[in-house]
Design a protein around this motif. Sequence first.
Motif, PDB file in Angstrom:
ATOM      1  N   UNK A 298       4.107 -13.855 -12.258  1.00  0.00           N
ATOM      2  CA  UNK A 298       4.615 -13.309 -10.992  1.00  0.00           C
ATOM      3  C   UNK A 298       4.602 -14.407  -9.935  1.00  0.00           C
ATOM      4  N   UNK A 299       5.701 -14.561  -9.251  1.00  0.00           N
ATOM      5  CA  UNK A 299       5.828 -15.634  -8.260  1.00  0.00           C
ATOM      6  C   UNK A 299       4.726 -15.519  -7.198  1.00  0.00           C
ATOM      7  N   UNK A 300       4.142 -16.646  -6.764  1.00  0.00           N
ATOM      8  CA  UNK A 300       2.998 -16.609  -5.840  1.00  0.00           C
ATOM      9  C   UNK A 300       3.212 -15.766  -4.593  1.00  0.00           C
ATOM     10  N   UNK A 301       4.393 -15.818  -3.999  1.00  0.00           N
ATOM     11  CA  UNK A 301       4.613 -15.041  -2.772  1.00  0.00           C
ATOM     12  C   UNK A 301       4.511 -13.552  -3.053  1.00  0.00           C
ATOM     13  N   UNK A 302       4.940 -13.136  -4.244  1.00  0.00           N
ATOM     14  CA  UNK A 302       4.837 -11.720  -4.636  1.00  0.00           C
ATOM     15  C   UNK A 302       3.400 -11.387  -5.035  1.00  0.00           C
ATOM     16  N   UNK A 303       2.731 -12.348  -5.654  1.00  0.00           N
ATOM     17  CA  UNK A 303       1.327 -12.144  -6.039  1.00  0.00           C
ATOM     18  C   UNK A 303       0.472 -11.943  -4.786  1.00  0.00           C
ATOM     19  N   UNK A 304       0.759 -12.698  -3.759  1.00  0.00           N
ATOM     20  CA  UNK A 304       0.017 -12.568  -2.500  1.00  0.00           C
ATOM     21  C   UNK A 304       0.206 -11.176  -1.907  1.00  0.00           C
ATOM     22  N   UNK A 305       1.447 -10.689  -1.909  1.00  0.00           N
ATOM     23  CA  UNK A 305       1.711  -9.343  -1.381  1.00  0.00           C
ATOM     24  C   UNK A 305       1.047  -8.277  -2.243  1.00  0.00           C
ATOM     25  N   UNK A 306       1.111  -8.440  -3.551  1.00  0.00           N
ATOM     26  CA  UNK A 306       0.493  -7.478  -4.466  1.00  0.00           C
ATOM     27  C   UNK A 306      -1.021  -7.408  -4.233  1.00  0.00           C
ATOM     28  N   UNK A 307      -1.653  -8.571  -4.125  1.00  0.00           N
ATOM     29  CA  UNK A 307      -3.092  -8.619  -3.878  1.00  0.00           C
ATOM     30  C   UNK A 307      -3.447  -7.989  -2.533  1.00  0.00           C
ATOM     31  N   UNK A 308      -2.630  -8.265  -1.525  1.00  0.00           N
ATOM     32  CA  UNK A 308      -2.868  -7.687  -0.208  1.00  0.00           C
ATOM     33  C   UNK A 308      -2.815  -6.169  -0.239  1.00  0.00           C
ATOM     34  N   UNK A 309      -1.847  -5.649  -0.970  1.00  0.00           N
ATOM     35  CA  UNK A 309      -1.740  -4.195  -1.086  1.00  0.00           C
ATOM     36  C   UNK A 309      -2.933  -3.613  -1.842  1.00  0.00           C
ATOM     37  N   UNK A 310      -3.312  -4.252  -2.944  1.00  0.00           N
ATOM     38  CA  UNK A 310      -4.474  -3.781  -3.699  1.00  0.00           C
ATOM     39  C   UNK A 310      -5.741  -3.856  -2.850  1.00  0.00           C
ATOM     40  N   UNK A 311      -5.873  -4.935  -2.105  1.00  0.00           N
ATOM     41  CA  UNK A 311      -7.027  -5.112  -1.221  1.00  0.00           C
ATOM     42  C   UNK A 311      -7.089  -3.956  -0.209  1.00  0.00           C
ATOM     43  N   UNK A 312      -5.982  -3.703   0.464  1.00  0.00           N
ATOM     44  CA  UNK A 312      -5.920  -2.641   1.446  1.00  0.00           C
ATOM     45  C   UNK A 312      -6.193  -1.277   0.806  1.00  0.00           C
ATOM     46  N   UNK A 313      -5.534  -1.011  -0.307  1.00  0.00           N
ATOM     47  CA  UNK A 313      -5.656   0.301  -0.942  1.00  0.00           C
ATOM     48  C   UNK A 313      -7.074   0.550  -1.458  1.00  0.00           C
ATOM     49  N   UNK A 314      -7.739  -0.497  -1.980  1.00  0.00           N
ATOM     50  CA  UNK A 314      -9.106  -0.328  -2.456  1.00  0.00           C
ATOM     51  C   UNK A 314     -10.070  -0.111  -1.287  1.00  0.00           C
ATOM     52  N   UNK A 315      -9.849  -0.790  -0.185  1.00  0.00           N
ATOM     53  CA  UNK A 315     -10.689  -0.595   0.992  1.00  0.00           C
ATOM     54  C   UNK A 315     -10.510   0.816   1.550  1.00  0.00           C
ATOM     55  N   UNK A 316      -9.247   1.283   1.581  1.00  0.00           N
ATOM     56  CA  UNK A 316      -8.982   2.649   2.051  1.00  0.00           C
ATOM     57  C   UNK A 316      -9.677   3.655   1.145  1.00  0.00           C
ATOM     58  N   UNK A 317      -9.560   3.427  -0.165  1.00  0.00           N
ATOM     59  CA  UNK A 317     -10.188   4.349  -1.123  1.00  0.00           C
ATOM     60  C   UNK A 317     -11.714   4.344  -0.954  1.00  0.00           C
ATOM     61  N   UNK A 318     -12.289   3.190  -0.723  1.00  0.00           N
ATOM     62  CA  UNK A 318     -13.739   3.061  -0.536  1.00  0.00           C
ATOM     63  C   UNK A 318     -14.196   3.861   0.678  1.00  0.00           C
ATOM     64  N   UNK A 319     -13.513   3.633   1.826  1.00  0.00           N
ATOM     65  CA  UNK A 319     -13.914   4.321   3.051  1.00  0.00           C
ATOM     66  C   UNK A 319     -13.639   5.814   2.942  1.00  0.00           C
TER      67      UNK A 319
END
Length: 624
Positions: free
Chosen positions: A470-491
């Motif tokens: 996966x191209x790095x720019x897309x990987x960065x967006x994917x990770x950002x979304x996972x990061x946000x979604x996991x934090x939301x799920x945690x809280x």
Amino acid sequence: MSTMKFSDLRILPRRPRETKEVVLDFVENLKENRLVEACQQLLLREDQLFGQETMTLEGLGQVCNEDDKDTLQKDYETLLLHLWMAVHTTFSSTPSGEHLEILRSAVETITLLEEKDQQWEGRPEGSSEAPVWRPHQCRRTYDTLLERIVESQMRNAAVEEDNIRVSSVDNLSTSMKREVCRMGKRLKENVLWVARDMRDCYPPDFDVCNLYVRLYHQKFSARLTELARSGLDVDDCNYLLCWVNNYYPNDILKHKDLEGHINIESLGTLLSEKDLTTLEEQYLLQKESKVRTWFSKALSKEEDGWLSGKSPELIDRYCFCPLAIDVIQAVDGAMREARTILASDAKAQRILCQLDSFLISYKRSLEEFVKGRRENTQAVMKANLVSIEQFRDFIVRREESIPEEIKTSSMSTLADLRDFGYGYFTGPIHEELRVQYRRLWTQAWFTGGQMVLDDLLGTLDRHMQQFTDLKPICMEELLGRLHMEMMVEYVKRMMKRKMRLKDKEQQEAAAKLLADDSSKLSTYFTEAGSKIIWLSEVLPKIAEVVKLQDPGSIQLEIVTLARDFPDLSWRQILALLSLKANLSTADVRSIKESLDVNRSTVTSNTNPPFFSKVPAGTIWYMPS
């Protein structure tokens, strides 16, 4: 007889030889094109005929021989004939230096005759009548003659045979294009010739450059208006618009040799607003149709590749889809052409509306393709994430120049498209993590230390191994979304649980777990490539609220949290405070009152929304 000595001789100075000036008569001056001298001779005769007074037997009267009048009138007619022939010859052919001298003489003659007209018009009442040839009105005749010359030149240029070629006209495909081009070139050549060579032959009051350009403008405008109303096909319409909006105003009127000599504003446009709008609408409709066709073909080509079962090509080891590049090049080229033809960025932006419609079709195609669950689906979706990001970058880079309505619509469609594209990958990951999410903020989590989060991150890491292509720019967006979604799920899990931390020890232990979990999550995502650094602030700030025991300190920390995250609701604050079993209803009420007072003075920080994504949990404290 006296003898003269040599010394007595004197050398007398030699008298200069007298040169007799040759005085030409009226006819001879005309033959030599000495129009000013010929005019002055006639003016002198006119003064002699009408200006002298003498005594007669009948008293004071005018001595004016009728034969002399007739002769003078005929001579004036002859002079004017030569005068207008000189003007016509100069403007109707390529002038030489001799022609320009004759023109200068003609212009001075016109000025002399105009001055004499004014003298007669200003004579006192009761004076003798003016000669029958007065006023000559040479300026009016000159303007009329010049208008006829211009009309003749433009008419000749319009009907000029194609075998009289000019290089730039040769390749024009229609008779209308050749006609417009010839007229435009004739206009340009002649007005530049006037500005460069003929302007010095005129006094300033003639304003010859403005006069000449205005006459050509009127004739060119009249013919182009006829053509515009004749029902042009697409190609001829485009060419005519090029002349009206680009070639004429930029290549001709703004030519450096005309600068300071013509008043462009006074000319107006070549076509009326109504005629111009009709042509521009015809152009835009066909261009929009052509762009839609390009988009459709590009998407169909990609769809054929998806359905063939082949994996997308790899560029630098990453999945790649050329769709966005093809579409962006098409829309960029169409807008660049439209800006040139319409001379308006705002009008050209209308073509961007087709991009929004295309993005909707693009999303629909991807959704249908994903339903097929083909072997190449993952690779195709990875490749299309690249295209989706390129489309977004295209809109963002033009954000300031794009009309608000188009920008809002396109960004909304792109947001939906991105959510679908990245959701295809994040959805299954969260589905597998759901079981582990349920263990957060349970007794097992509280007593088992960091094992719950370790298991969760281990599962996530296993999934991330599939994205090496996966191209790095897309990987960065994917990770950002996972990061946000996991934090939301945690809280979310923290706020919806009915866990009650009874005393200081439990609250401090939970706060330590929160801080440790935060550190572990931040470290994992930061090292993986997530750029959402501010998310690392969320859990430590919550942990501080959980750890504190003094109501006043808790109150201050809640206000700080609300300052840093303005989307934090009171319902969420209540859910957070419900974790602290030793906090009274009165304490909660005091915290709310303090927040109400201070929240209006709190300024929003730069953090994007977070708590608005988190549903509030069970409320244990409701102030009465």
